[in-house]
Design a protein around this motif. Structure first.
Motif, PDB file in Angstrom:
ATOM      1  N   ASP A  92     -30.434 -41.846  -9.641  1.00 16.30           N
ATOM      2  CA  ASP A  92     -29.417 -42.469 -10.486  1.00 16.30           C
ATOM      3  C   ASP A  92     -28.104 -41.697 -10.424  1.00 16.30           C
ATOM      4  O   ASP A  92     -27.028 -42.292 -10.510  1.00 16.30           O
ATOM      5  CB  ASP A  92     -29.901 -42.542 -11.938  1.00 16.30           C
ATOM      6  CG  ASP A  92     -31.105 -43.466 -12.096  1.00 16.30           C
ATOM      7  OD1 ASP A  92     -31.264 -44.395 -11.279  1.00 16.30           O
ATOM      8  OD2 ASP A  92     -31.887 -43.247 -13.043  1.00 16.30           O
ATOM      9  N   LYS A  93     -28.196 -40.377 -10.298  1.00  9.77           N
ATOM     10  CA  LYS A  93     -27.016 -39.523 -10.246  1.00  9.77           C
ATOM     11  C   LYS A  93     -27.412 -38.223  -9.568  1.00  9.77           C
ATOM     12  O   LYS A  93     -28.490 -37.685  -9.839  1.00  9.77           O
ATOM     13  CB  LYS A  93     -26.522 -39.246 -11.672  1.00  9.77           C
ATOM     14  CG  LYS A  93     -25.279 -38.415 -11.758  1.00  9.77           C
ATOM     15  CD  LYS A  93     -24.857 -38.260 -13.210  1.00  9.77           C
ATOM     16  CE  LYS A  93     -23.481 -37.624 -13.269  1.00  9.77           C
ATOM     17  NZ  LYS A  93     -22.983 -37.542 -14.630  1.00  9.77           N
ATOM     18  N   TYR A  94     -26.549 -37.711  -8.701  1.00  9.30           N
ATOM     19  CA  TYR A  94     -26.847 -36.440  -8.040  1.00  9.30           C
ATOM     20  C   TYR A  94     -25.531 -35.804  -7.598  1.00  9.30           C
ATOM     21  O   TYR A  94     -25.084 -35.970  -6.468  1.00  9.30           O
ATOM     22  CB  TYR A  94     -27.783 -36.647  -6.845  1.00  9.30           C
ATOM     23  CG  TYR A  94     -28.616 -35.435  -6.542  1.00  9.30           C
ATOM     24  CD1 TYR A  94     -29.827 -35.216  -7.188  1.00  9.30           C
ATOM     25  CD2 TYR A  94     -28.195 -34.493  -5.621  1.00  9.30           C
ATOM     26  CE1 TYR A  94     -30.596 -34.105  -6.928  1.00  9.30           C
ATOM     27  CE2 TYR A  94     -28.955 -33.370  -5.355  1.00  9.30           C
ATOM     28  CZ  TYR A  94     -30.143 -33.187  -6.006  1.00  9.30           C
ATOM     29  OH  TYR A  94     -30.911 -32.074  -5.743  1.00  9.30           O
ATOM     30  N   ASP A  95     -24.882 -35.102  -8.510  1.00  8.37           N
ATOM     31  CA  ASP A  95     -23.614 -34.432  -8.255  1.00  8.37           C
ATOM     32  C   ASP A  95     -23.870 -32.936  -8.128  1.00  8.37           C
ATOM     33  O   ASP A  95     -23.730 -32.189  -9.100  1.00  8.37           O
ATOM     34  CB  ASP A  95     -22.625 -34.695  -9.395  1.00  8.37           C
ATOM     35  CG  ASP A  95     -22.257 -36.160  -9.517  1.00  8.37           C
ATOM     36  OD1 ASP A  95     -22.176 -36.824  -8.470  1.00  8.37           O
ATOM     37  OD2 ASP A  95     -22.063 -36.626 -10.649  1.00  8.37           O
ATOM     38  N   ALA A  96     -24.256 -32.504  -6.930  1.00  8.75           N
ATOM     39  CA  ALA A  96     -24.666 -31.119  -6.697  1.00  8.75           C
ATOM     40  C   ALA A  96     -23.452 -30.220  -6.492  1.00  8.75           C
ATOM     41  O   ALA A  96     -23.121 -29.827  -5.381  1.00  8.75           O
ATOM     42  CB  ALA A  96     -25.615 -31.039  -5.515  1.00  8.75           C
TER      43      ALA A  96
ATOM     44  N   THR B 150     -28.838 -30.610  -1.409  1.00  8.46           N
ATOM     45  CA  THR B 150     -27.670 -31.037  -2.184  1.00  8.46           C
ATOM     46  C   THR B 150     -27.118 -32.406  -1.810  1.00  8.46           C
ATOM     47  O   THR B 150     -26.329 -32.964  -2.569  1.00  8.46           O
ATOM     48  CB  THR B 150     -26.535 -29.993  -2.059  1.00  8.46           C
ATOM     49  OG1 THR B 150     -26.206 -29.805  -0.681  1.00  8.46           O
ATOM     50  CG2 THR B 150     -26.945 -28.669  -2.694  1.00  8.46           C
ATOM     51  N   ASP B 151     -27.493 -32.957  -0.677  1.00  7.86           N
ATOM     52  CA  ASP B 151     -27.026 -34.280  -0.257  1.00  7.86           C
ATOM     53  C   ASP B 151     -28.030 -35.312  -0.766  1.00  7.86           C
ATOM     54  O   ASP B 151     -29.178 -35.325  -0.331  1.00  7.86           O
ATOM     55  CB  ASP B 151     -26.930 -34.324   1.270  1.00  7.86           C
ATOM     56  CG  ASP B 151     -26.442 -35.654   1.811  1.00  7.86           C
ATOM     57  OD1 ASP B 151     -26.688 -36.711   1.179  1.00  7.86           O
ATOM     58  OD2 ASP B 151     -25.845 -35.649   2.900  1.00  7.86           O
ATOM     59  N   PRO B 152     -27.623 -36.188  -1.686  1.00 10.45           N
ATOM     60  CA  PRO B 152     -28.594 -37.124  -2.275  1.00 10.45           C
ATOM     61  C   PRO B 152     -29.288 -38.016  -1.247  1.00 10.45           C
ATOM     62  O   PRO B 152     -30.454 -38.371  -1.433  1.00 10.45           O
ATOM     63  CB  PRO B 152     -27.772 -37.950  -3.264  1.00 10.45           C
ATOM     64  CG  PRO B 152     -26.346 -37.650  -2.979  1.00 10.45           C
ATOM     65  CD  PRO B 152     -26.285 -36.360  -2.243  1.00 10.45           C
ATOM     66  N   ASP B 153     -28.616 -38.355  -0.160  1.00 10.24           N
ATOM     67  CA  ASP B 153     -29.254 -39.173   0.875  1.00 10.24           C
ATOM     68  C   ASP B 153     -30.411 -38.424   1.542  1.00 10.24           C
ATOM     69  O   ASP B 153     -31.406 -39.035   1.948  1.00 10.24           O
ATOM     70  CB  ASP B 153     -28.240 -39.603   1.932  1.00 10.24           C
ATOM     71  CG  ASP B 153     -27.211 -40.579   1.379  1.00 10.24           C
ATOM     72  OD1 ASP B 153     -27.522 -41.315   0.422  1.00 10.24           O
ATOM     73  OD2 ASP B 153     -26.071 -40.592   1.902  1.00 10.24           O
ATOM     74  N   LEU B 154     -30.276 -37.114   1.647  1.00 10.00           N
ATOM     75  CA  LEU B 154     -31.346 -36.300   2.226  1.00 10.00           C
ATOM     76  C   LEU B 154     -32.419 -35.986   1.190  1.00 10.00           C
ATOM     77  O   LEU B 154     -33.617 -36.035   1.498  1.00 10.00           O
ATOM     78  CB  LEU B 154     -30.773 -35.024   2.833  1.00 10.00           C
ATOM     79  CG  LEU B 154     -29.800 -35.249   3.998  1.00 10.00           C
ATOM     80  CD1 LEU B 154     -29.158 -33.935   4.431  1.00 10.00           C
ATOM     81  CD2 LEU B 154     -30.486 -35.930   5.168  1.00 10.00           C
ATOM     82  N   VAL B 155     -32.018 -35.666  -0.044  1.00  7.83           N
ATOM     83  CA  VAL B 155     -32.980 -35.390  -1.122  1.00  7.83           C
ATOM     84  C   VAL B 155     -33.945 -36.565  -1.262  1.00  7.83           C
ATOM     85  O   VAL B 155     -35.158 -36.379  -1.406  1.00  7.83           O
ATOM     86  CB  VAL B 155     -32.240 -35.111  -2.455  1.00  7.83           C
ATOM     87  CG1 VAL B 155     -33.217 -35.070  -3.625  1.00  7.83           C
ATOM     88  CG2 VAL B 155     -31.447 -33.816  -2.366  1.00  7.83           C
ATOM     89  N   LEU B 156     -33.416 -37.759  -1.174  1.00  8.20           N
ATOM     90  CA  LEU B 156     -34.212 -38.976  -1.292  1.00  8.20           C
ATOM     91  C   LEU B 156     -35.332 -39.044  -0.252  1.00  8.20           C
ATOM     92  O   LEU B 156     -36.384 -39.632  -0.492  1.00  8.20           O
ATOM     93  CB  LEU B 156     -33.280 -40.185  -1.138  1.00  8.20           C
ATOM     94  CG  LEU B 156     -33.772 -41.538  -1.564  1.00  8.20           C
ATOM     95  CD1 LEU B 156     -34.146 -41.567  -3.037  1.00  8.20           C
ATOM     96  CD2 LEU B 156     -32.695 -42.584  -1.276  1.00  8.20           C
TER      97      LEU B 156
END
Length: 177
Positions: free
Chosen positions: A60-64, A41-47
């Protein structure tokens, strides 16, 4: 049809039932549910883990959160881009995520995914149930090479979790991870 055999510890299992337009993906991780959920759920980690190593990723967007949405793009060395987007219908911390998933190359093939995070006593079993609108859509997804991307992404996630644990300064790692 099954693309794997019996469930083995820390191996990604991908199963397609013969008569259902669904895929079930299961993987155990050597980290508690809070850390695995945060990695989802954390976009920095998903990346850092989602998808195959050979592709670069842009979010571009990741509002989990329940009602939030996402869009990310994987890019090949030749510049080819693969966009994905969806909506988070339910995000229940450390337990469950329900979201839609659309590959922009096939915009009519929307799937509904439920991801469960089961506590195995300090370890986590992640189960993703992906429901498509037809057997043809399911089979097309299986033929797309998604199994390679999922398995490699899960390996990258396991490496991230292990690296974060070894770098931790407290029981939950840096910044609670």
């Amino acid at each position: 049809m099954s693309t794997t055999g019996k469930h083995l510890r820390n191996e990604t299992q991908i199963l397609a039932e013969p008569d259902l337009p669904a895929i079930r993906i299961t993987r155990d991780f050597d980290a508690p549910p809070q850390r695995v959920f945060r990695a989802y759920t954390d976009p920095d980690l998903v990346l850092q883990w989602l998808g195959p190593r050979r592709l670069t990723m842009r979010i571009d967007k990741y509002d989990a959160h329940s009602g939030g949405s996402y869009r990310y793009v994987h890019r090949d060395d030749d510049g080819t881009e693969y966009g994905f987007h969806g909506v988070f219908h339910e995000v229940r911390p450390n337990e469950r995520i329900v979201q839609t998933f659309t590959y922009e190359g096939f915009p009519d093939a929307v799937s509904l995914e439920t991801t469960l995070f089961d506590d195995l006593g300090g370890r986590t079993r992640v189960t993703v149930k992906s429901l498509m609108d037809s057997l043809e859509a399911r089979d097309s997804m299986l033929r797309s090479g998604m199994d390679h991307g999922v398995r490699e992404g899960h390996q990258r996630l396991a490496e991230l979790l292990a690296h974060q644990q070894s770098d931790s300064t407290g029981p939950h790692g840096e910044n609670g991870f």
